[in-house]
Design a protein around this motif. Structure first.
Motif, PDB file in Angstrom:
ATOM      1  N   GLN A 126       9.049   7.285   1.101  1.00 28.21           N
ATOM      2  CA  GLN A 126       8.687   8.542   0.452  1.00 28.21           C
ATOM      3  C   GLN A 126       9.926   9.225  -0.130  1.00 28.21           C
ATOM      4  OE1 GLN A 126       5.331   9.355   0.373  1.00 28.21           O
ATOM      5  NE2 GLN A 126       5.132   7.359   1.308  1.00 28.21           N
ATOM      6  N   CYS A 165       4.620  11.678  -8.562  1.00 35.54           N
ATOM      7  CA  CYS A 165       3.226  11.968  -8.199  1.00 35.54           C
ATOM      8  C   CYS A 165       2.846  13.403  -8.539  1.00 35.54           C
ATOM      9  CB  CYS A 165       2.993  11.682  -6.720  1.00 35.54           C
ATOM     10  SG  CYS A 165       2.983   9.917  -6.365  1.00 35.54           S
ATOM     11  N   TYR A 182       0.358   4.235  -5.382  1.00 37.42           N
ATOM     12  CA  TYR A 182       0.461   5.320  -4.401  1.00 37.42           C
ATOM     13  C   TYR A 182      -0.323   6.539  -4.865  1.00 37.42           C
ATOM     14  CZ  TYR A 182       2.506   8.882  -1.404  1.00 37.42           C
ATOM     15  OH  TYR A 182       2.673   9.901  -0.512  1.00 37.42           O
ATOM     16  N   GLU A 240      -4.096   5.940  -4.605  1.00 40.84           N
ATOM     17  CA  GLU A 240      -4.526   6.010  -3.201  1.00 40.84           C
ATOM     18  C   GLU A 240      -4.561   7.455  -2.705  1.00 40.84           C
ATOM     19  OE1 GLU A 240      -2.299   3.468  -0.604  1.00 40.84           O
ATOM     20  OE2 GLU A 240      -2.783   1.675  -1.771  1.00 40.84           O
ATOM     21  N   SER A 241      -3.665   8.288  -3.222  1.00 43.22           N
ATOM     22  CA  SER A 241      -3.622   9.679  -2.767  1.00 43.22           C
ATOM     23  C   SER A 241      -4.809  10.474  -3.305  1.00 43.22           C
ATOM     24  CB  SER A 241      -2.316  10.341  -3.197  1.00 43.22           C
ATOM     25  OG  SER A 241      -2.311  10.600  -4.596  1.00 43.22           O
ATOM     26  N   THR A 248       0.843  -1.192   0.000  1.00 45.82           N
ATOM     27  CA  THR A 248       0.000   0.000   0.000  1.00 45.82           C
ATOM     28  C   THR A 248       0.877   1.239   0.000  1.00 45.82           C
ATOM     29  OG1 THR A 248      -0.129   0.092   2.396  1.00 45.82           O
ATOM     30  CG2 THR A 248      -1.818  -1.200   1.262  1.00 45.82           C
ATOM     31  N   GLY A 249       0.278   2.356  -0.352  1.00 45.29           N
ATOM     32  CA  GLY A 249       1.020   3.611  -0.420  1.00 45.29           C
ATOM     33  C   GLY A 249       1.674   3.991   0.883  1.00 45.29           C
ATOM     34  N   ASN A 305       4.067   0.574  -8.325  1.00 52.42           N
ATOM     35  CA  ASN A 305       3.940   1.099  -6.961  1.00 52.42           C
ATOM     36  C   ASN A 305       3.667   2.595  -6.976  1.00 52.42           C
ATOM     37  OD1 ASN A 305       4.259  -1.326  -5.590  1.00 52.42           O
ATOM     38  ND2 ASN A 305       6.473  -1.147  -5.559  1.00 52.42           N
TER      39      ASN A 305
END
Length: 72
Positions: free
Chosen positions: A29, A37, A66, A69-70, A23-24, A62
């Motif tokens: 980071q 992103c 991410y 999900e954001s 998951t994100g 990935n």
């Protein structure tokens, strides 16, 4: 006992690492992740086409997970 359970017990893991279901919140980071992103967000805002490229295994999927999900 399932093979995954044996691995978790042997190494003391709470979950199996390096799965495709990361998951994100579990991703590091890095600046590259953040930049990707930001660029994807810009493409979304301007309704433009974006192309995410990179070597095999670099983490393109990935990054997309991410990013998606954001959006929620």
């Amino acid at each position: 006992m399932k093979p995954h359970d044996k691995i978790k017990n042997f190494f003391g893991f709470s979950r199996i690492p390096f799965t495709k279901t990361v998951t994100g919140g579990q991703l590091f980071q890095s600046n590259d992740l953040k930049e990707a992103c930001i660029r994807l967000e810009l493409a979304l805002e301007t309704e433009d086409v974006a192309l995410l490229t990179g070597a095999s295994g670099i983490g393109k999927s990935n990054v997309l997970r991410y990013f998606i999900e954001s959006l929620d």
